[in-house]
Every structure is written in structure tokens, then in C-alpha cells.
Enzyme design. Structure first.
Site, PDB file in Angstrom:
ATOM      1  N   ALA A  33       0.849  -1.260   0.107  1.00  0.00           N
ATOM      2  CA  ALA A  33      -0.044   0.106  -0.001  1.00  0.00           C
ATOM      3  C   ALA A  33       1.156   1.206   0.120  1.00  0.00           C
ATOM      4  CB  ALA A  33      -1.043   0.089   1.305  1.00  0.00           C
ATOM      5  N   CYS A  51     -31.163  14.277 -21.801  1.00  0.00           N
ATOM      6  CA  CYS A  51     -30.740  13.078 -21.049  1.00  0.00           C
ATOM      7  C   CYS A  51     -32.069  12.148 -21.816  1.00  0.00           C
ATOM      8  CB  CYS A  51     -30.963  13.221 -19.823  1.00  0.00           C
ATOM      9  SG  CYS A  51     -31.234  11.601 -18.913  1.00  0.00           S
ATOM     10  N   CYS A  92     -34.378  10.946 -18.691  1.00  0.00           N
ATOM     11  CA  CYS A  92     -35.396  11.939 -17.790  1.00  0.00           C
ATOM     12  C   CYS A  92     -36.991  11.758 -18.341  1.00  0.00           C
ATOM     13  CB  CYS A  92     -34.706  13.496 -18.101  1.00  0.00           C
ATOM     14  SG  CYS A  92     -33.553  13.899 -16.857  1.00  0.00           S
ATOM     15  N   HIS A 142     -32.665  13.539 -12.242  1.00  0.00           N
ATOM     16  CA  HIS A 142     -31.313  13.342 -12.883  1.00  0.00           C
ATOM     17  C   HIS A 142     -30.287  13.643 -12.125  1.00  0.00           C
ATOM     18  CE1 HIS A 142     -29.031  13.528 -16.701  1.00  0.00           C
ATOM     19  NE2 HIS A 142     -28.404  14.405 -16.205  1.00  0.00           N
ATOM     20  N   ASN A 200     -24.284  -0.101 -13.050  1.00  0.00           N
ATOM     21  CA  ASN A 200     -22.751   0.652 -13.222  1.00  0.00           C
ATOM     22  C   ASN A 200     -22.969   2.145 -12.795  1.00  0.00           C
ATOM     23  OD1 ASN A 200     -21.718  -1.704 -14.192  1.00  0.00           O
ATOM     24  ND2 ASN A 200     -22.579  -1.233 -16.160  1.00  0.00           N
ATOM     25  N   SER A 219     -22.973   4.905 -19.242  1.00  0.00           N
ATOM     26  CA  SER A 219     -22.910   5.838 -20.382  1.00  0.00           C
ATOM     27  C   SER A 219     -24.034   6.894 -20.274  1.00  0.00           C
ATOM     28  CB  SER A 219     -22.959   5.015 -21.974  1.00  0.00           C
ATOM     29  OG  SER A 219     -24.095   4.155 -21.445  1.00  0.00           O
ATOM     30  N   HIS A 247     -27.875   9.779 -15.737  1.00  0.00           N
ATOM     31  CA  HIS A 247     -29.001   9.890 -14.989  1.00  0.00           C
ATOM     32  C   HIS A 247     -29.095   8.416 -14.125  1.00  0.00           C
ATOM     33  CE1 HIS A 247     -33.399  10.939 -14.591  1.00  0.00           C
ATOM     34  NE2 HIS A 247     -33.238   9.557 -14.221  1.00  0.00           N
ATOM     35  N   HIS A 304     -29.335   5.150 -12.767  1.00  0.00           N
ATOM     36  CA  HIS A 304     -30.301   4.000 -13.136  1.00  0.00           C
ATOM     37  C   HIS A 304     -29.340   2.904 -13.136  1.00  0.00           C
ATOM     38  CE1 HIS A 304     -27.353   4.673 -16.613  1.00  0.00           C
ATOM     39  NE2 HIS A 304     -27.693   3.517 -17.109  1.00  0.00           N
ATOM     40  N   GLN A 341     -29.697  -1.762 -14.606  1.00  0.00           N
ATOM     41  CA  GLN A 341     -29.960  -2.487 -15.486  1.00  0.00           C
ATOM     42  C   GLN A 341     -30.277  -3.857 -14.865  1.00  0.00           C
ATOM     43  OE1 GLN A 341     -27.635  -2.572 -19.030  1.00  0.00           O
ATOM     44  NE2 GLN A 341     -26.344  -1.019 -18.346  1.00  0.00           N
ATOM     45  N   HIS A 396     -26.675 -11.077  -6.411  1.00  0.00           N
ATOM     46  CA  HIS A 396     -26.924 -12.675  -6.678  1.00  0.00           C
ATOM     47  C   HIS A 396     -27.766 -13.293  -6.140  1.00  0.00           C
ATOM     48  CE1 HIS A 396     -22.396 -12.444  -8.505  1.00  0.00           C
ATOM     49  NE2 HIS A 396     -23.229 -12.771  -9.397  1.00  0.00           N
ATOM     50  N   HIS A 453     -27.593 -12.073  -1.850  1.00  0.00           N
ATOM     51  CA  HIS A 453     -26.687 -11.003  -1.405  1.00  0.00           C
ATOM     52  C   HIS A 453     -26.623  -9.874  -2.587  1.00  0.00           C
ATOM     53  CE1 HIS A 453     -24.081 -14.086  -2.806  1.00  0.00           C
ATOM     54  NE2 HIS A 453     -23.389 -13.273  -3.280  1.00  0.00           N
ATOM     55  N   LYS A 472      -8.019   1.540  -8.433  1.00  0.00           N
ATOM     56  CA  LYS A 472      -6.909   0.166  -8.615  1.00  0.00           C
ATOM     57  C   LYS A 472      -7.142  -0.396  -9.798  1.00  0.00           C
ATOM     58  CE  LYS A 472      -5.257  -3.930  -7.991  1.00  0.00           C
ATOM     59  NZ  LYS A 472      -3.923  -4.222  -7.805  1.00  0.00           N
ATOM     60  N   TYR A 486      -1.266  -9.240 -13.964  1.00  0.00           N
ATOM     61  CA  TYR A 486      -1.173 -10.174 -12.769  1.00  0.00           C
ATOM     62  C   TYR A 486      -2.511 -10.475 -12.683  1.00  0.00           C
ATOM     63  CZ  TYR A 486      -0.531 -13.162  -8.975  1.00  0.00           C
ATOM     64  OH  TYR A 486      -0.570 -14.226  -8.178  1.00  0.00           O
ATOM     65  N   GLN A 545      -5.700  -9.251  -6.927  1.00  0.00           N
ATOM     66  CA  GLN A 545      -4.679  -8.832  -6.249  1.00  0.00           C
ATOM     67  C   GLN A 545      -4.786  -7.435  -5.379  1.00  0.00           C
ATOM     68  OE1 GLN A 545      -2.398  -6.178  -6.300  1.00  0.00           O
ATOM     69  NE2 GLN A 545      -1.144  -6.470  -4.568  1.00  0.00           N
TER      70      GLN A 545
HETATM   71  O1  G1P Z   1     -25.226  -1.019 -21.017  1.00  0.00           O
HETATM   72  P1  G1P Z   1     -24.168   0.349 -20.933  1.00  0.00           P
HETATM   73  O2  G1P Z   1     -24.507   1.066 -20.049  1.00  0.00           O
HETATM   74  O3  G1P Z   1     -24.398   0.835 -22.568  1.00  0.00           O
HETATM   75  O4  G1P Z   1     -22.986  -0.572 -21.229  1.00  0.00           O
HETATM   76  C1  G1P Z   1     -22.176  -0.723 -19.904  1.00  0.00           C
HETATM   77  O5  G1P Z   1     -22.707  -1.869 -19.179  1.00  0.00           O
HETATM   78  C2  G1P Z   1     -22.574  -3.029 -19.951  1.00  0.00           C
HETATM   79  C3  G1P Z   1     -23.034  -3.949 -18.865  1.00  0.00           C
HETATM   80  O6  G1P Z   1     -22.302  -4.094 -17.640  1.00  0.00           O
HETATM   81  C4  G1P Z   1     -21.280  -3.297 -20.501  1.00  0.00           C
HETATM   82  O7  G1P Z   1     -21.211  -4.337 -21.363  1.00  0.00           O
HETATM   83  C5  G1P Z   1     -20.672  -2.178 -21.115  1.00  0.00           C
HETATM   84  O8  G1P Z   1     -19.294  -2.360 -21.536  1.00  0.00           O
HETATM   85  C6  G1P Z   1     -20.689  -0.947 -20.406  1.00  0.00           C
HETATM   86  O9  G1P Z   1     -20.441   0.180 -20.997  1.00  0.00           O
HETATM   87  O1  G1P Z   2       3.264  -3.098 -10.703  1.00  0.00           O
HETATM   88  P1  G1P Z   2       2.650  -1.622 -11.269  1.00  0.00           P
HETATM   89  O2  G1P Z   2       2.989  -1.306 -12.549  1.00  0.00           O
HETATM   90  O3  G1P Z   2       3.040  -0.423 -10.175  1.00  0.00           O
HETATM   91  O4  G1P Z   2       1.008  -1.628 -11.117  1.00  0.00           O
HETATM   92  C1  G1P Z   2       0.207  -2.272 -12.025  1.00  0.00           C
HETATM   93  O5  G1P Z   2       0.435  -3.597 -12.396  1.00  0.00           O
HETATM   94  C2  G1P Z   2      -0.042  -4.555 -11.044  1.00  0.00           C
HETATM   95  C3  G1P Z   2       0.181  -5.738 -11.535  1.00  0.00           C
HETATM   96  O6  G1P Z   2      -0.848  -6.168 -12.787  1.00  0.00           O
HETATM   97  C4  G1P Z   2      -1.487  -4.213 -10.720  1.00  0.00           C
HETATM   98  O7  G1P Z   2      -1.441  -4.916  -9.539  1.00  0.00           O
HETATM   99  C5  G1P Z   2      -1.395  -2.692 -10.560  1.00  0.00           C
HETATM  100  O8  G1P Z   2      -2.783  -2.461 -10.066  1.00  0.00           O
HETATM  101  C6  G1P Z   2      -1.285  -1.844 -11.668  1.00  0.00           C
HETATM  102  O9  G1P Z   2      -1.256  -0.507 -11.516  1.00  0.00           O
END
Ligand code: G1P
Ligand code: G1P
Lengths: 339, 339
Positions: free
Chosen positions: B28, B51, B54, B113, B153, B161, B164, B166, B168, B281, B296, B311, B316, B323
Site C-alpha cells: 500500500a 438526457c 429523464c 437526474h 454501473n 454511459s 441519470h 439508473h 440494469q 446474486h 446478497h 486500482k 497479474y 490482487q
Molecule cells: O449497457 P451500457 O450502460 O450501455 O454499457 C455498460 O454496461 C454493460 C453491462 O455491464 C457493459 O457491457 C458495457 O461495456 C458498459 O459500457
Molecule cells: O506494478 P505496477 O506497474 O506499479 O502496477 C500495475 O500492475 C500491477 C500488476 O498487474 C497491478 O496490481 C496494479 O494495479 C497496476 O497498477
């Protein structure tokens, strides 16, 4: 080509992990109003005095980089895994944890701060392949190390924290999740068929020629049938080999050529230094029999439509399954045109 | 508290998926020189004439949104899954694909909105819970639908995208990967112990009190022992229930309260409208016996250190295992202070 795959929603099986990807071809038409990525197409100097990875510069921990002239490997200054950390095990009802030891290294591809793999010629990329081989071999000798993960995060959008072209190697005692899955599925197939899962898959692909981007005598570059990322690809040796030490003399250069051709095509696709995470999956190093393994290098690039619009693996993808819009076959055609 | 977990690299088991997360507490301290996210802390109006979500506005396909006053649900204009798409199956050697059908919906949390769940009061969030229940129930009636994934999301960094507020719902014929894993592990445990895996885990956590952020009579908000994302959390009903239709009358409001308390704490953490993907889920809807399920709701937020530093789950993490640096216990303490 089966046109249903280009027209209707379906899922495809990843034979290496046993998991599915959802493909929704008609969804490629969706307009994008979401986040755009910043492009870092700035001109980089060959040497940057503030860069921790350039030759002769001082790193954050005070160490001074040597005046290296090709590939330079050192132990990560902020290693996620160490060999001298305490070992312990917790099995407290449903709380289960085990200490993990390992060695993390950084590998600078060349002293030139401005050159990614796509800008290097195959002969210089071959030096990187030699370094991977050397590290795999040396790390494997360590009793604490049972698996060696070679990877690269390229581009700021892939969490790369330093623009100097470099990769990483995280090696450790236990098998990571993804390797465990691929080990299991390759072993099952090998036991049943006495031949390599990926080798047999390759035979099918070489006949179909629908997902092949490039091949030379020893390697095939293709978009796997089950690709998740929009322009995901895989470099696979034609001859079954369990790890990169089994490459014959002329094969290292052919591997380097495959990397070179692919990364150059990537850069042309959206006229940008194409971001991705790449990694080599190969046999564990715990001295068990891994003749069922067929090593391969995968590229997971996030960009979808342009240098600034990426695919987000979020809600549905995190809670359900990976999902893609553009099909593997269309992605392959776009890349093939750029070779 | 076991201090080894705070000091040394280790892996923890996710009892629901059977997969491991690598934890590197000492890491960290690593400085960050990589990509910073843009923050969208602009002031949003209560109604935005441009929008698509809306009330009263015209969507991209020409449909006009009703003048809705609380929650508004409609079928996604760019649905990844449809009920009238062709069904087919491909088993061509190692190429395996199956058509997938389903229904995708969008659910606007309120006509306002400018208001995310964190800005709504529990009574209004309860209306969202009612809508989730209604959709789960109605979709479950459809023979084509065997699983209903409710998710959100939130924030541009999570691929949202449209600002507003929302969520899904993607519902489909087959079980997505993550649900399949959780089904398997819950069933194994239930068959062996005749009690709920998550219920028994909850009992342990309620005694330890090291990862609990908040609780009311019916719900616990905690950072799971095996959390992947820096501030990942889970809302779990204390009473075993296989899906959200089993909520008793006073429990819907308590669920809404848990969401409200958690999202408000998130917004305070880095003084920003906290991005995340969240999802519920719960039991599949194919009329089999799912008494082993304990539903949950999980939150996967990407931010690590500030409103702009996230993050990255890249090299990796993609090729090996997830990680994390900051431990679940430290993340819990930070969130708990903000309640
Ligand atoms: O459906 P949206 O909001 O246009 O799109 C978003 O959610 C989807 C479902 O997780 C993903 O597949 C898309 O990559 C993401 O941009
Ligand atoms: O090791 P770096 O380049 O500082 O860090 C990057 O690669 C790592 C390994 O995939 C990841 O854990 C980190 O989140 C990413 O920022």
C-alpha cells in the site's frame, strides 16, 4: 463461416478455462456517450532524466540503474511478493488464508524510453525473449517458486505507472486461479486424448482460417474463438511445448517476429500506441509432470472503437460473464488487413 | 485480530466462488505515478432536456419516456439479449457455442437526474427494491428466463454511459459463470451441513466484528474476508433467503436503509460521487430447488486512494489472480468511521 455467430446472441466456451463468454453481435451498433480515454500520444525522448527505468538514473529506493544497452531486469522495488516474509495458515471456520511467498521482477525491454515492442525490430525483441527464458529458468530453480507469471501492462489505461517500455514477472509458491483452471482443462484433455488441447484446437483453426491473423513456420497468431476483449489475440507455438525453455534455436526469433507483427498491427488499428495487458501462460515449475501443457502468450487490449473508446468490463461482466459485441471473426479480419 | 493478515503477503479464499485473492498489505506504500481519473463532480440539474432517461424526453429509438414520478423500467434499446433471436448450437470439435436468449431492462431510480442512490432517502430507495422484486417475479414467469441479473454501473469510470441514476437487469436462459460458481459452492456446503454457507459465515463475522460496517435488524453490511476491490462490500440478509421475493414486509425498508447508509459512506470516503458496479446474486428462476441459496448484494468500487486514483485489475490480475494492497479490515475501518 457460420453466419449465426455473426448475427445472434450466443455464448462461446473457453476450452482452456471452462468458462463462457457472451457475444451480442447486433449490439455493436450501440452509440457511445460514456467516458472517453485520454490518449498519451506525446513524443517521448529516447532518455528521460526523470524516469526510474532509464539507464543511469536513480530509482525511488536510491539504487542506480546500470548503463544497460539492451534488456535490464531487476527486483521490483514494491514487490507484491517476497521470499523472506512470514509463512502462516489460517483455517478459522469459513475464513481461510495462507501466506504466499514469491519474487517480483521488472524487465525493461530496452534503454530507449521511447520504444515499445511495436517499435523494436524482431532481433531486439528476441533479446527480451532470451531474458524471459533466463528468468523462468533461474526462478524455477528456487524451491519457493512453483509458478512464474510473465506479463506486461502497456499504456496508462492499463494501469502502467511508467511509460518506459517494460514488463513484469511475478513468481510465487502457489498456482494463481487462471493457471489452475488452464492446468486442469489441459490435463483432462491430455489424459483422455493423449494429445495437446491447444495443439488440436490449432489444427482446427489452421484448416478453417477464419480467426488466423498471421503465421510463420513455428507460430500462429489468432483471435481465439472464445476471445473476451474486443481485439484479444493469442500467439501459440505450432509444436507442443510446455514452457518457453523448449523453444528451439530458430524459434526464439520466430516468436519475436510474431510479437513484432502483432504489436505493429495493433498500433495501426486506431493509429495510437495500442494499450494492452499481455501474459505468457506456461507450465508450473514445481517439478511435477506438465507434458499436458502447451504454452501460449495472450494479449488483452481494452480498446473497442477508437483510441479513446474502450470496452468496460463492469456490471454484467463482473456479476455474470464476460460479454463482447464485435465478434472474434470481425476483429480478426480488421487486424489481418493491417499486417 | 490476526496481525499476520495485516503484515504479510497471503491469499484468502472466496468461499462462494472457490477462487483466491492475493493480498499484499505492505504494498500500500507504493507511490502512484500512473493514470489519474477525471472526476465528474459537475452539478447536475434535476431535469436535463438532452438526457435519454429523464421523464418526458425522447429516447434514441424515438420512444417518449412517460412523465414518471418514482421508478421507471423499460426494455433496453440496445439489449444484449433478446427473446426472438434465433436458437442454435455449434459443437464443431473444440469450437463450442450455444445461442443465448434473454431480456434486458433499464431501471431509472427516480425522475431526478441529479440524485444517485446516495442522495435518495430510504423510503425512495425502497421503491427501487419494489421494482427489483416486481421485475424478478415477472421475468421468472417467462420460460426462457432462468436467471435474472440485477446490477448498476455507477460513474463514467465504470462504463456508465448516462449520468441519470439508473441500473440494469439482464435476464437470460443459462447461468452466467459467476452465478454457476456460487451455486455450486453454496449447494456443496448446504448438502454437507444442512445450513446456509453465507449464513454460517455471517455468524462468524458477527462475533468477530472486524469487517462489519453496519447492521440493522435484518441486514449486515460488511467487507467480505475475501474482498477483491479496495472498498468492496456486501449487503447480506441475516435470515437465509434464496431471492429478494422472500423479503418480509418490514425487511424491504431495512434493505433500502442498508443501501442508503453504505452509499452515503462511500460518497464521503473520497468526497466524490463514488463509482462502483453493484449487483444482486440470487437463486436462478428455473423452478429447481434452490434452498441452498442465500442472496446478497455486492459493491465493487474501483477507487483506491482518492477520487482520481483507482486500482487497476490488469496484467497479474488478468493472468493470475485478483490482487489487493489495502486489507479488508483497514477498508472496513475507514468506511465504518463515515457512518
Ligand atoms: O449497457 P451500457 O450502460 O450501455 O454499457 C455498460 O454496461 C454493460 C453491462 O455491464 C457493459 O457491457 C458495457 O461495456 C458498459 O459500457
Ligand atoms: O506494478 P505496477 O506497474 O506499479 O502496477 C500495475 O500492475 C500491477 C500488476 O498487474 C497491478 O496490481 C496494479 O494495479 C497496476 O497498477
Amino acid at each position: 463461416m457460420n453466419t449465426d455467430l455473426q448475427d445472434y446472441s450466443h455464448k462461446r466456451l473457453n476450452i482452456l478455462t471452462g468458462e463462457w463468454v457472451l457475444v451480442s453481435p447486433h449490439r455493436a451498433k450501440r452509440p457511445w456517450q460514456g467516458q472517453n480515454e485520454a490518449i498519451a500520444n506525446e513524443h517521448r525522448p529516447a532518455h528521460d532524466p526523470r524516469c526510474y527505468l532509464c539507464a543511469g538514473n536513480t530509482r525511488i529506493n536510491g539504487e542506480i540503474n546500470p548503463d544497460y544497452t539492451d534488456v535490464f531486469v531487476f527486483t521490483n522495488d514494491f514487490a507484491a511478493l517476497q521470499t523472506d516474509s512470514k509463512t502462516f495458515k489460517i483455517e478459522d471456520g469459513l475464513l481461510k488464508a495462507v501466506s504466499e511467498q514469491g519474487i517480483c521482477k521488472v524487465i525493461c525491454f530496452s534503454p530507449d524510453h521511447s520504444k515499445s515492442l511495436a517499435d523494436m525490430d524482431a532481433k531486439d525483441i528476441e533479446k527480451v525473449v532470451f531474458a524471459w527464458q533466463h528468468e523462468y529458468k533461474e526462478l524455477a530453480k528456487n524451491d519457493l517458486i512453483n509458478y512464474v507469471q510473465i506479463f506486461e501492462n502497456k499504456g496508462a489505461v492499463m494501469g502502467c505507472s511508467n511509460p518506459h517500455p517494460h514488463g513484469q514477472i511475478w513468481s510465487q509458491t502457489s498456482l494463481p486461479n487462471e493457471v489452475y483452471k488452464k492446468d486442469k482443462h489441459q490435463l483432462n484433455y491430455y489424459t483422455k486424448n493423449n494429445s495437446s488441447l491447444l495443439g488440436d484446437y490449432l489444427k482446427q483453426e489452421l484448416i478453417k482460417k477464419e480467426r488466423i491473423i498471421f503465421e510463420n513456420d513455428s507460430f500462429v497468431v489468432l483471435v481465439p474463438f472464445w476471445a473476451i476483449w474486443p481485439f484479444e489475440t493469442m500467439i501459440v507455438p505450432k509444436r507442443q511445448q510446455s514452457n518457453i525453455l523448449e523453444l528451439k534455436e530458430d524459434e526464439t526469433l520466430q516468436f519475436a517476429e510474431a510479437i513484432s507483427v502483432l504489436t505493429k498491427a495493433y498500433d495501426k488499428l486506431f493509429n495510437t500506441s495500442f494499450p494492452y495487458s499481455s501474459g505468457i501462460h506456461q507450465a508450473p515449475t514445481d517439478d511435477n509432470d506438465y507434458s499436458h501443457w502447451h504454452w501460449h502468450m495472450s494479449f488483452y487490449p481494452p480498446l473497442l472503437r477508437s483510441a479513446t473508446v474502450k470496452k468496460f468490463m463492469v456490471g454484467y461482466e463482473m456479476f455474470g460473464s464476460p460479454q463482447r459485441d464485435i465478434t472474434a471473426e470481425i476483429a480478426c479480419n480488421k487486424l489481418k488487413e493491417l499486417i
